[in-house]
Design a protein around this motif. Structure first.
Motif, PDB file in Angstrom:
ATOM      1  N   ARG A 266       0.835  -1.208   0.000  1.00 48.02           N
ATOM      2  CA  ARG A 266       0.000   0.000   0.000  1.00 48.02           C
ATOM      3  C   ARG A 266       0.870   1.258   0.000  1.00 48.02           C
ATOM      4  NH1 ARG A 266      -5.720  -0.970  -0.624  1.00 48.02           N
ATOM      5  NH2 ARG A 266      -6.027  -3.118   0.057  1.00 48.02           N
TER       6      ARG A 266
ATOM      7  N   SER B 134       2.299   2.298  -3.258  1.00 46.10           N
ATOM      8  CA  SER B 134       1.381   2.958  -4.190  1.00 46.10           C
ATOM      9  C   SER B 134       0.969   4.348  -3.711  1.00 46.10           C
ATOM     10  CB  SER B 134       0.133   2.094  -4.404  1.00 46.10           C
ATOM     11  OG  SER B 134      -0.659   2.032  -3.231  1.00 46.10           O
ATOM     12  N   TRP B 135       1.001   4.573  -2.388  1.00 49.61           N
ATOM     13  CA  TRP B 135       0.552   5.861  -1.856  1.00 49.61           C
ATOM     14  C   TRP B 135       1.642   6.927  -1.878  1.00 49.61           C
ATOM     15  CZ3 TRP B 135      -1.608   3.243   3.177  1.00 49.61           C
ATOM     16  CH2 TRP B 135      -2.790   2.548   2.869  1.00 49.61           C
TER      17      TRP B 135
ATOM     18  N   LEU C 125       2.332  11.639   5.934  1.00 53.45           N
ATOM     19  CA  LEU C 125       1.693  10.352   6.209  1.00 53.45           C
ATOM     20  C   LEU C 125       1.090  10.384   7.608  1.00 53.45           C
ATOM     21  CD1 LEU C 125       1.259   7.256   5.650  1.00 53.45           C
ATOM     22  CD2 LEU C 125       3.594   6.918   6.511  1.00 53.45           C
TER      23      LEU C 125
ATOM     24  N   ARG D 219       2.010  14.981  -1.483  1.00 51.59           N
ATOM     25  CA  ARG D 219       0.836  14.146  -1.197  1.00 51.59           C
ATOM     26  C   ARG D 219       0.512  14.107   0.295  1.00 51.59           C
ATOM     27  NH1 ARG D 219       1.873   8.621  -4.777  1.00 51.59           N
ATOM     28  NH2 ARG D 219       2.495   9.666  -6.712  1.00 51.59           N
TER      29      ARG D 219
ATOM     30  N   VAL E 255      -1.226  11.554   2.713  1.00 51.00           N
ATOM     31  CA  VAL E 255      -1.631  10.148   2.778  1.00 51.00           C
ATOM     32  C   VAL E 255      -2.267   9.940   4.148  1.00 51.00           C
ATOM     33  CG1 VAL E 255      -0.883   7.753   2.667  1.00 51.00           C
ATOM     34  CG2 VAL E 255       0.259   9.484   1.247  1.00 51.00           C
TER      35      VAL E 255
ATOM     36  N   GLU F 258      -9.353   4.990  -1.097  1.00 53.05           N
ATOM     37  CA  GLU F 258      -9.086   3.561  -1.268  1.00 53.05           C
ATOM     38  C   GLU F 258      -9.682   2.809  -0.080  1.00 53.05           C
ATOM     39  OE1 GLU F 258      -4.981   1.072  -1.730  1.00 53.05           O
ATOM     40  OE2 GLU F 258      -5.134   2.953  -2.853  1.00 53.05           O
TER      41      GLU F 258
ATOM     42  N   ALA G 199      -8.136   4.707   3.059  1.00 58.24           N
ATOM     43  CA  ALA G 199      -7.027   5.635   2.897  1.00 58.24           C
ATOM     44  C   ALA G 199      -7.439   6.696   1.887  1.00 58.24           C
ATOM     45  CB  ALA G 199      -5.767   4.912   2.432  1.00 58.24           C
TER      46      ALA G 199
ATOM     47  N   VAL H 184      -5.559   9.561  -0.528  1.00 53.98           N
ATOM     48  CA  VAL H 184      -4.327  10.133  -1.058  1.00 53.98           C
ATOM     49  C   VAL H 184      -4.710  11.388  -1.812  1.00 53.98           C
ATOM     50  CG1 VAL H 184      -2.315   9.780  -2.527  1.00 53.98           C
ATOM     51  CG2 VAL H 184      -3.268   7.854  -1.237  1.00 53.98           C
TER      52      VAL H 184
END
Length: 204
Positions: free
Chosen positions: A42, A45-46, A118, A145, A147, A180, A199, A201
């Motif tokens: 995960r 990809s995030w 994050l 980003r 996340v 997601e 999640a 993003v």
């Protein structure tokens, strides 16, 4: 919760006392190879594909920080709990990582900017999620980003932040928001779950 919730909220948990047993939960310590691999996939990809600077807020014992560092990212972790931070520092000894005591809503990072922020299971417990999101967005570099791993737990008295509310808070702050669903992936939690886990993003 996971990853060491911010201690300045209405949620009354002694995270210092929890530090010794925190990693016993499958999704906290990531000791099971399958659970660890599920989170690693995960995060891959995030987070940005190129190595960059990642700010892990409410980092707890550093399990997600370690996965990010293994992908080549430079990690800054922030948590209120000193015992949690001690375990995170031990976990990431020798890696490009620094761990700071502080408030997840207003991390002590000065003018530093990041490629990703994050946050796992922290935002829902903050007294002003909208304000925290604005501040976190301002800590990102262009095209950075957010996340955010969140959810809603419990049936009689559910706690958490629904995905619909979080995406509405993000709408005026970010250009691209992807949700997601994580409920249907038992490997992430080490068991089957039925509550809302997801999640988001968001790219600025």
């Amino acid at each position: 919760m996971a990853n060491g919730c911010d201690g300045g909220t209405a949620v009354s948990v002694d995270w210092d006392a929890q530090a010794e047993v925190f990693d016993d939960e499958p999704d906290h310590g990531l000791r099971d190879p399958q659970v660890r691999a599920a989170w690693a996939r995960r995060l891959e990809s995030w987070l940005p594909h190129r190595a960059g600077d990642v700010l892990d807020l409410g980092c707890g014992t550093g399990s997600l920080s370690l996965l990010a560092a293994e992908r080549g990212h430079r990690v800054t972790g922030v948590d209120r709990s000193l015992p949690m931070l001690e375990r995170a520092r031990a976990k990431l000894a020798g890696r490009d990582a620094v761990f700071l005591p502080g408030d997840a809503a207003a991390p002590p990072v000065g003018e530093q900017r990041f490629d990703a922020v994050l946050v796992r299971h922290v935002l829902w417990a903050l007294p002003d999620p909208a304000r925290a999101l604005r501040h976190w967005r301002d800590l990102l570099r262009p095209h950075g980003r957010l996340v955010l791993v969140e959810g809603v737990w419990g049936t009689l008295s559910p706690v958490g932040i629904p995905a619909a509310r979080l995406t509405s808070l993000l709408a005026p702050l970010t250009g691209d928001v992807r949700v997601e669903d994580l409920t249907d992936d038992p490997l992430l939690w080490g068991k089957t779950v039925e509550d809302e886990r997801y999640a988001v993003v968001a790219t600025v």
